[in-house]
Design a protein around this motif. Structure first.
Motif, mmCIF file in Angstrom:
data_model
loop_
_atom_site.group_PDB
_atom_site.id
_atom_site.type_symbol
_atom_site.label_atom_id
_atom_site.label_comp_id
_atom_site.label_asym_id
_atom_site.label_seq_id
_atom_site.Cartn_x
_atom_site.Cartn_y
_atom_site.Cartn_z
ATOM 1 N N TRP A 218 -13.376 2.779 5.304
ATOM 2 C CA TRP A 218 -14.649 2.245 4.812
ATOM 3 C C TRP A 218 -15.819 3.060 5.355
ATOM 4 C CZ3 TRP A 218 -19.096 0.236 6.884
ATOM 5 C CH2 TRP A 218 -19.937 -0.455 6.014
ATOM 6 N N ARG A 219 -15.770 3.388 6.646
ATOM 7 C CA ARG A 219 -16.868 4.164 7.232
ATOM 8 C C ARG A 219 -16.973 5.547 6.595
ATOM 9 N NH1 ARG A 219 -16.487 3.016 13.793
ATOM 10 N NH2 ARG A 219 -17.264 0.861 13.738
ATOM 11 N N TRP A 220 -15.815 6.164 6.333
ATOM 12 C CA TRP A 220 -15.853 7.503 5.742
ATOM 13 C C TRP A 220 -16.465 7.453 4.353
ATOM 14 C CZ3 TRP A 220 -14.267 10.289 1.561
ATOM 15 C CH2 TRP A 220 -14.306 11.684 1.685
ATOM 16 N N PHE A 221 -16.034 6.501 3.552
ATOM 17 C CA PHE A 221 -16.579 6.403 2.201
ATOM 18 C C PHE A 221 -18.049 5.994 2.219
ATOM 19 C CE2 PHE A 221 -12.109 6.137 0.700
ATOM 20 C CZ PHE A 221 -12.187 7.134 -0.256
ATOM 21 N N ALA A 222 -18.432 5.138 3.176
ATOM 22 C CA ALA A 222 -19.843 4.757 3.274
ATOM 23 C C ALA A 222 -20.714 5.963 3.599
ATOM 24 C CB ALA A 222 -20.018 3.676 4.337
ATOM 25 N N ALA A 223 -20.177 6.879 4.420
ATOM 26 C CA ALA A 223 -20.950 8.063 4.800
ATOM 27 C C ALA A 223 -20.941 9.137 3.719
ATOM 28 C CB ALA A 223 -20.402 8.637 6.106
ATOM 29 N N ALA A 225 -20.425 8.474 0.225
ATOM 30 C CA ALA A 225 -20.520 7.929 -1.130
ATOM 31 C C ALA A 225 -21.436 8.769 -2.012
ATOM 32 C CB ALA A 225 -21.006 6.481 -1.076
ATOM 33 N N ASP A 226 -22.606 9.135 -1.489
ATOM 34 C CA ASP A 226 -23.544 9.924 -2.296
ATOM 35 C C ASP A 226 -22.962 11.298 -2.633
ATOM 36 O OD1 ASP A 226 -25.347 7.858 -2.251
ATOM 37 O OD2 ASP A 226 -26.415 8.616 -0.488
ATOM 38 N N ASN A 227 -22.272 11.891 -1.675
ATOM 39 C CA ASN A 227 -21.660 13.199 -1.925
ATOM 40 C C ASN A 227 -20.570 13.097 -2.986
ATOM 41 O OD1 ASN A 227 -21.130 15.974 -1.502
ATOM 42 N ND2 ASN A 227 -19.452 15.448 -0.122
ATOM 43 N N LEU A 228 -19.768 12.012 -2.924
ATOM 44 C CA LEU A 228 -18.737 11.813 -3.943
ATOM 45 C C LEU A 228 -19.360 11.631 -5.323
ATOM 46 C CD1 LEU A 228 -16.268 9.390 -2.112
ATOM 47 C CD2 LEU A 228 -15.822 11.746 -2.796
ATOM 48 N N CYS A 266 -10.646 5.861 -4.523
ATOM 49 C CA CYS A 266 -9.567 5.097 -3.891
ATOM 50 C C CYS A 266 -8.472 4.768 -4.895
ATOM 51 C CB CYS A 266 -10.125 3.810 -3.289
ATOM 52 S SG CYS A 266 -11.210 4.053 -1.874
ATOM 53 N N LEU A 267 -8.871 4.417 -6.116
ATOM 54 C CA LEU A 267 -7.885 4.094 -7.147
ATOM 55 C C LEU A 267 -6.999 5.289 -7.450
ATOM 56 C CD1 LEU A 267 -6.664 2.310 -9.344
ATOM 57 C CD2 LEU A 267 -8.543 2.999 -10.855
ATOM 58 N N PHE A 268 -7.599 6.453 -7.580
ATOM 59 C CA PHE A 268 -6.811 7.655 -7.858
ATOM 60 C C PHE A 268 -5.793 7.903 -6.743
ATOM 61 C CE2 PHE A 268 -6.148 12.221 -7.289
ATOM 62 C CZ PHE A 268 -5.644 12.571 -8.535
ATOM 63 N N ALA A 269 -6.247 7.800 -5.484
ATOM 64 C CA ALA A 269 -5.348 8.056 -4.355
ATOM 65 C C ALA A 269 -4.245 7.003 -4.277
ATOM 66 C CB ALA A 269 -6.149 8.088 -3.055
ATOM 67 N N ARG A 405 -20.419 -5.497 5.504
ATOM 68 C CA ARG A 405 -19.643 -5.459 4.267
ATOM 69 C C ARG A 405 -18.174 -5.114 4.494
ATOM 70 N NH1 ARG A 405 -24.002 -2.203 0.398
ATOM 71 N NH2 ARG A 405 -25.570 -3.881 0.381
ATOM 72 N N VAL A 406 -17.862 -4.558 5.633
ATOM 73 C CA VAL A 406 -16.471 -4.187 5.887
ATOM 74 C C VAL A 406 -15.626 -5.396 6.269
ATOM 75 C CG1 VAL A 406 -16.719 -3.716 8.361
ATOM 76 C CG2 VAL A 406 -15.028 -2.449 7.027
ATOM 77 N N TRP A 407 -16.241 -6.505 6.708
ATOM 78 C CA TRP A 407 -15.461 -7.624 7.235
ATOM 79 C C TRP A 407 -14.515 -8.250 6.219
ATOM 80 C CZ3 TRP A 407 -14.440 -8.473 12.051
ATOM 81 C CH2 TRP A 407 -15.306 -7.992 13.027
ATOM 82 N N PRO A 408 -14.916 -8.492 4.973
ATOM 83 C CA PRO A 408 -13.931 -9.044 4.025
ATOM 84 C C PRO A 408 -12.726 -8.137 3.829
ATOM 85 C CG PRO A 408 -16.163 -9.293 3.175
ATOM 86 C CD PRO A 408 -16.266 -8.421 4.371
ATOM 87 N N TYR A 409 -12.937 -6.823 3.865
ATOM 88 C CA TYR A 409 -11.810 -5.899 3.717
ATOM 89 C C TYR A 409 -10.915 -5.929 4.958
ATOM 90 C CZ TYR A 409 -14.483 -4.102 -0.231
ATOM 91 O OH TYR A 409 -15.168 -3.990 -1.409
#
Length: 659
Positions: A218-223, A225-228, A266-269, A405-409
Motif C-alpha cells: 500500500w505504501r509503495w503504491f501510495a508513493a 500512484a501519480d507516476n503509474l 494490482c489486478l494485472f499482477a 486508508r490502509v487499515w481496512p486492507y
C-alpha cells in the motif's frame, strides 16, 4: 503440548535438549567462554554500525544468546557487558564517521542509498537531542543513523558519550532479557507450550508476513500512484488501439484516476500470478512437493489446545460469521439508498461464491488424508474471506483520511491469514489450495473494485457502515465459534493408523513399537475406566484454555490444578486418570490414547502411559504438574489388569508393561 513419541521422561528430555548441533554449540561455548563473549560483542557492534545495522538481525541473535544465559551455558553479566560494549563501540564508530565528514557524509556511498533514514535520524536528533540517542537505540532502522547524525552536527563528545553508554547498556539488557527469561523458565515453557508454542509462532509469522506485505504494498503504491498514472497515459498514447480501453479507466481529469491505475496494476499482477499458479497445478494434476511437506509439518504439530484454537479461528471464514457481517452491510447500504455500492457488494459475494464453487466442481485434485469433508480447490473459506473483507475495504478505504486508508486492507489481510493458517493446521487443504484461493479472491475484488470506483464517485458517512459490518461479524463469530469447535474437530480428525496387526500376534508380542507404553488394551474402554475408578483413580475432564489459565490462580492448591493434555499421533487422550500421591505435591497419572496401529478384527485398541508427576512453581506465577523420570515400577492395581475380563457382552483384554 509435548508429543508423546518418545520416553515419558519429558522433563529430563527438555532439559537435555538432545540435538547434535545444539550440543556442539553448547560444547563450543563451554570450552570458549571468552570467544563467545567476542561473538556477542560482534553482533552488537555490527547492529550499531551505520547502514550495516539495517541488515543485521540482532533481535533473534540476542534472543538466542539470552536463552543460553538462562540455560546456564553463558555467564549473564559477562554477556551483558559484551553486548553493551559492542553497541557502544559501533555507535562510536558511526559518531566518528559523522564528525569526520560532516554534512559531506550524505555523499558517501554508504549513506546515499538511504537518504530517508538519514533524514529521519536527523529529525529525531534535532527534536530530542541527547534523549534522541537513547530513544533511537530502540527504533529499528533509524538506530544506526542517529549517532552518525550526532557526529555530523558536532555534538560534544562529553555530552554524547554518557548518553550513548546508557543507551547501549539499557538496549543490551532489554534485548537479552526475553531470551534470558525464556531459558531460565524452559521447563515451564515446555510443559505449557512445546508444540503449541511452535503453532503460535507459525501463526504469528504468517500474520507478520501478511501485515508487512499489505502495508508496504500500500505504501509503495501510495508513493508511486501519480507516476503509474503518468506511465499509463503515455502507454495509451503509444498504443492507440488498446489504449482507448485503458483510457476509459484513467482519465486524468477524474480524481479517481490514480487509484484506478493502482487497482489496474494490482489486478494485472494478481491475475497473472493466479493464472500461472493454477495452470501449473492443473498440468501436474497432483499436489506440489511443498504441499505434502507443509501438511506433514502441520500434522506433526497437532495438539489438543492448538486444535481448539485453530478450530475457533477457522470459524472466521464460516458462512454464519461472514454472512452476518455481509447482510448488515447490505442492509445499511440499502437503507441509505446507496444502490450502486449495494449492487457491487451483492455481486462481489454472490458471483465470487459461484466462481469458487464452480472451480471446485471442475478441478479434481487429490485431497489431504485429514480432509474427509470441507475440501475443495480453491479453498472456499479462504476465497470468500478474501472477497468479503477485501471488497469491504475497497468500499470504505477511500473515505478514511490519509494513512488510515490502509487499515481496512490490513484487517482483510489478517482475517484471511487467520483462516488460511487454521485450515492448513487442521488439514482441510493443501497450501496450494489456500494460495489459489487468496489469489482468486484478490483478482475478483480488484475487478469489482475497478468497476465500482469507475462508476461511483459519491462519498458517504462510513462510521455507521464500519460499525455495522465489523460489529455484526464479531457478534456472529463470538456466538458461532464456541458452538462449532467440536464439529470442526470431528470433521478433520487425524486419519486412522495405516499399520494393521493380527489380533493373535498383538496378544502374543504386543505392538512392537519403539515408543514406551505401560498398558495395551483391546475392547471396551468404559470397562477399563470402571475398573480403574474402583481402584481409586479419578477421571480428569479434558483441559481447555479456561482450565489452563487456572494455573495462574494462587488460590488453587496443587490438587486443583489440571494435568495438561498430551497428544499421540495427533490424537488427544481418550481418557486421563489421576490419583493423589504420597505427598500433596505429587500425583499418579495414567493417560490412554487410541493405539497407533489397528487390529485386523476391527476391535478398538488402546495404549496407556503411567507417570509420576510433581507440582512445581514456575516463575512465581504458575503451578505446573511435571513428569518425573520414568524409573518407577507399575502399581499393583495396574499390574492386575493383565489378562481378560468382561461384563456381559463387553470384553477387555489387557497387556501390562513394555513389549
Amino acid at each position: 503440548m509435548p508429543e508423546c513419541n518418545g520416553p515419558a521422561d519429558a522433563a529430563a528430555y527438555n532439559r537435555r535438549m538432545q540435538s547434535a548441533w545444539f550440543d556442539a554449540t553448547l560444547a563450543w561455548i563451554s570450552a570458549h567462554p571468552h570467544a563467545a563473549g567476542g561473538l556477542v560483542f560482534l553482533i552488537a557492534f555490527c547492529d550499531a554500525l551505520a547502514v550495516v545495522g539495517i541488515v543485521v538481525p540482532a533481535l533473534p541473535l540476542l534472543f538466542a544468546v539470552g536463552t543460553l544465559i538462562g540455560l546456564g551455558h553463558l555467564d549473564g553479566p559477562y554477556a551483558l557487558l559484551c553486548a553493551a560494549a559492542g553497541a557502544f563501540a559501533g555507535d562510536a564508530l558511526s559518531y566518528w564517521i559523522g564528525h569526520r565528514w560532516g554534512p559531506a557524509m550524505r555523499e558517501l556511498w554508504l549513506f546515499k542509498r538511504y537518504p530517508g533514514l538519514l533524514d529521519r535520524g536527523e529529525q529525531m536528533f534535532r527534536r530530542h537531542g541527547s534523549k534522541g540517542i537513547v530513544t533511537a537505540r530502540f527504533v529499528g532502522a533509524v538506530r544506526p543513523f542517529v549517532p552518525a547524525v550526532a557526529g555530523m552536527l558536532h555534538m560534544p563528545l562529553k555530552r554524547y558519550a554518557p548518553a550513548s553508554a546508557f543507551a547501549a547498556l539499557s538496549w543490551a539488557a532489554v534485548f537479552l532479557a526475553p531470551g534470558w527469561i525464556f531459558g531460565a523458565s524452559y521447563d515451564a515453557v515446555a510443559a505449557v507450550a512445546d508444540k503449541l508454542a511452535l503453532v503460535l509462532l507459525g501463526l504469528f509469522a504468517a500474520l507478520a508476513l501478511v501485515w508487512a506485505l499489505v502495508l508496504y504494498t500500500w505504501r509503495w503504491f501510495a508513493a508511486h500512484a501519480d507516476n503509474l498514472l503518468a506511465r499509463a497515459l503515455l502507454w495509451t498514447r503509444a498504443h492507440p488501439r488498446l489504449g482507448r480501453y485503458a483510457a476509459a479507466l484513467i482519465d486524468p481529469r477524474r480524481p479517481e484516476s490514480a487509484s484506478l491505475a493502482v487497482l489496474a496494476t494490482c489486478l494485472f499482477a494478481a491475475a497473472w500470478l493466479w493464472a500461472g499458479f493454477t495452470a501449473w497445478l492443473l498440468v501436474r494434476g497432483e499436489p506440489l512437493l511443498f504441499d505434502r511437506d507443509v501438511q506433514a509439518v502441520m500434522f506433526s504439530l497437532r495438539n489438543p489446545l492448538a486444535d481448539r484454537t485453530m478450530a475457533a479461528l477457522a470459524a472466521i471464514g464460516s458462512a454464519p460469521a461472514l454472512g452476518a457481517g455481509s447482510l448488515a452491510a447490505l442492509a445499511w447500504l440499502a437503507w441509505r439508498k446507496r444502490w450502486m455500492a449495494a449492487a457491487h457488494w451483492l455481486a462481489a459475494i454472490a458471483v465470487g461464491l459461484l466462481i469458487t464453487v464452480g472451480l471446485g466442481a471442475l478441478v479434481d485434485m487429490p485431497r489431504p488424508s485429514t480432509a474427509a469433508a470441507g475440501f475443495g480447490f480453491p479453498s472456499i473459506a479462504v476465497t470468500m474471506t478474501t472477497v468479503v473483507f477485501g471488497f469491504f475495504a475497497v468500499l470504505v478505504a477511500r473515505e478514511f483520511p490519509g494513512r488510515q486508508r490502509v487499515w481496512p486492507y490490513l484487517v482483510a489481510g489478517v482475517a484471511t491469514a487467520l483462516v488460511a493458517f487454521a485450515r492448513l493446521y487442521l488439514g482441510a487443504h493443501w497450501l496450494s489450495d489456500v494460495i489459489a484461493g487468496m489469489l482468486l479472491g484478490v483478482v475478483w475484488v480488484l475487478v469489482l473494485g475497478i468497476a465500482y470506483r469507475r462508476h461511483s464517485t459519491r462519498s458517504f458517512l462510513i462510521r455507521p457502515l464500519v460499525a455495522a459490518f465489523y460489529g455484526c461479524f464479531a457478534l456472529a463469530l463470538a456466538w458461532h465459534a464456541p458452538r462449532s469447535t467440536q464439529a470442526t474437530l470431528a470433521q478433520f480428525e487425524p486419519p486412522p493408523p495405516e499399520r494393521v496387526l493380527d489380533d493373535g500376534q498383538w496378544w502374543r508380542q504386543g505392538l512392537g513399537e519403539a515408543r514406551h507404553f505401560d498398558l495395551q488394551a483391546r475392547g471396551d474402554l468404559s470397562l477399563l475406566e470402571r475398573r480403574l475408578r474402583a481402584a481409586g483413580w479419578s477421571v480428569q475432564a479434558p483441559a481447555d484454555w479456561i482450565a489452563v489459565l487456572g494455573v495462574l490462580d494462587d488460590s488453587h492448591g496443587p490438587a486443583q490444578q489440571p494435568v495438561l493434555p498430551l497428544a499421540l499421533d495427533g490424537h488427544p487422550e481418550r481418557l486421563l486418570l489421576r490419583r493423589a500421591g504420597a505427598r500433596a505435591d505429587r500425583i499418579e497419572v495414567l493417560r490412554i490414547w487410541p493405539a497407533p496401529v489397528r487390529l485386523a478384527s476391527g476391535m478398538p485398541l488402546w495404549v496407556g502411559r503411567y507417570e509420576h508427576m510433581q507440582a512445581r512453581r514456575q516463575l512465581r506465577l504458575l503451578t505446573l504438574w511435571q513428569p518425573e523420570p520414568h524409573d518407577h515400577a507399575l502399581p499393583a492395581d495396574l499390574r492386575t489388569l493383565a489378562g481378560s475380563s468382561g461384563e456381559g457382552e463387553r470384553l477387555l483384554q489387557a497387556r501390562v508393561g513394555p513389549d
